[in-house]
Each structure stands twice: as C-alpha cells, then as structure tokens.
Design a protein around this motif. Structure first.
Motif, short mmCIF file in Angstrom:
data_model
loop_
_atom_site.label_atom_id
_atom_site.label_comp_id
_atom_site.label_asym_id
_atom_site.label_seq_id
_atom_site.Cartn_x
_atom_site.Cartn_y
_atom_site.Cartn_z
N THR A 72 0.38 -39.91 17.45
CA THR A 72 -0.73 -40.18 18.36
C THR A 72 -0.43 -39.55 19.70
N ASP A 73 -1.32 -38.64 20.12
CA ASP A 73 -1.21 -37.98 21.43
C ASP A 73 -2.24 -38.64 22.33
N TYR A 74 -1.79 -39.26 23.40
CA TYR A 74 -2.67 -40.00 24.28
C TYR A 74 -3.35 -39.12 25.32
N LYS A 75 -3.10 -37.82 25.28
CA LYS A 75 -3.74 -36.86 26.19
C LYS A 75 -3.62 -37.29 27.65
N GLU A 76 -2.41 -37.66 28.03
CA GLU A 76 -2.15 -38.09 29.40
C GLU A 76 -1.20 -37.12 30.07
N VAL A 77 -1.17 -37.19 31.40
CA VAL A 77 -0.20 -36.45 32.17
C VAL A 77 0.60 -37.47 32.95
N PRO A 78 1.92 -37.51 32.79
CA PRO A 78 2.73 -36.70 31.88
C PRO A 78 2.40 -37.04 30.42
N PRO A 79 2.70 -36.11 29.52
CA PRO A 79 2.34 -36.30 28.12
C PRO A 79 2.96 -37.58 27.54
#
Length: 132
Positions: A72-79
């Motif tokens: 699951t990639d939460y598409k946030e910064v930082p990743p």
C-alpha cells in the motif's frame, strides 16, 4: 501423509507448490513478521536481520506478484508504504507457524547441530611433520 495421484502445473505434491512460493532464505521470515499486521519497509528491514536492501525489495516484489502480500502506497511526502498479508498469504503464514514453534522448542539443539556442522566444514590445517 497422503499423496495426490497427480498434481496440476507440474508440482510433485502440495509441499512442492508451497516451497516454490516461499523459496529463498528470507521469504518465510518476511511472511512471519507480516503476521503482526501491516508493516513499513524500515520495520521489516530491522526485523529480518542480515538481509540486504536489494534482496529484501526483490523478495517483497516476488511475494506481491505471487499474491501473498499487498503493498500500500499512501502517496504522501515523505513517502509512506507498508506491506500486509493477503488472505492467501495469511493462510500460508498460518501453515508456517508450527515450523516456528518447532524452531523455538528445539533452538538449543539446532544451535548445537549447526555448530557441529560448521566445525565439520571448517578447513582443516595440514599437519606439518616434525623434522626431528
């Protein structure tokens, strides 16, 4: 132990099928640590001691491609990315739990066996004849 008269897809038996998806030194450990719930990459790296980043990433990709884990990639910064077991992965991990129990119960004996094996494989120093 029962044997199926014929196995699909060229497997010799169910154990053969299982070993093909968990082949490698690290996959069973990765699955075991994911049993605790969704886990970030860094946590896995610390839990699976001794694995390189390259190999851990490769093993995670293979487990994902085999349908045993989901990324699951939460598409946030930082990743922020985590890994979790799928239903198929959970069923496999539950099947691995008795192996973990066996290892825990027999850890001292396994340590002795492995130490003896290391001694057996250690290079022998050639004895130098006494010149006298």
């Amino acid at each position: 132990m029962s044997r199926a008269p014929s196995c699909p897809s060229g497997f010799s038996c169910g154990l053969d099928a299982t070993l093909r998806v968990i082949a490698g030194k690290w996959k069973p450990l990765i699955l075991y640590f994911l049993l605790q719930g969704p886990t970030r990459y860094g946590e896995l790296k610390r839990a699976v001691r001794g694995v390189s980043d390259k190999v851990l990433i490769q093993q995670l990709k293979e487990l994902e491609a085999d349908g045993l884990i989901v990324r699951t990639d939460y598409k946030e910064v930082p990743p922020r990315v985590d890994y979790a077991l799928t239903a198929l992965g959970l069923s496999l991990t539950n099947a691995l739990e008795p192996l973990c129990s066996w290892g825990t119960q027999n850890m001292a004996e396994v340590s002795r066996v492995l130490a003896r094996r290391e001694e057996w494989h250690a290079p022998k120093h050639a004895e130098v004849p006494d010149p006298a």
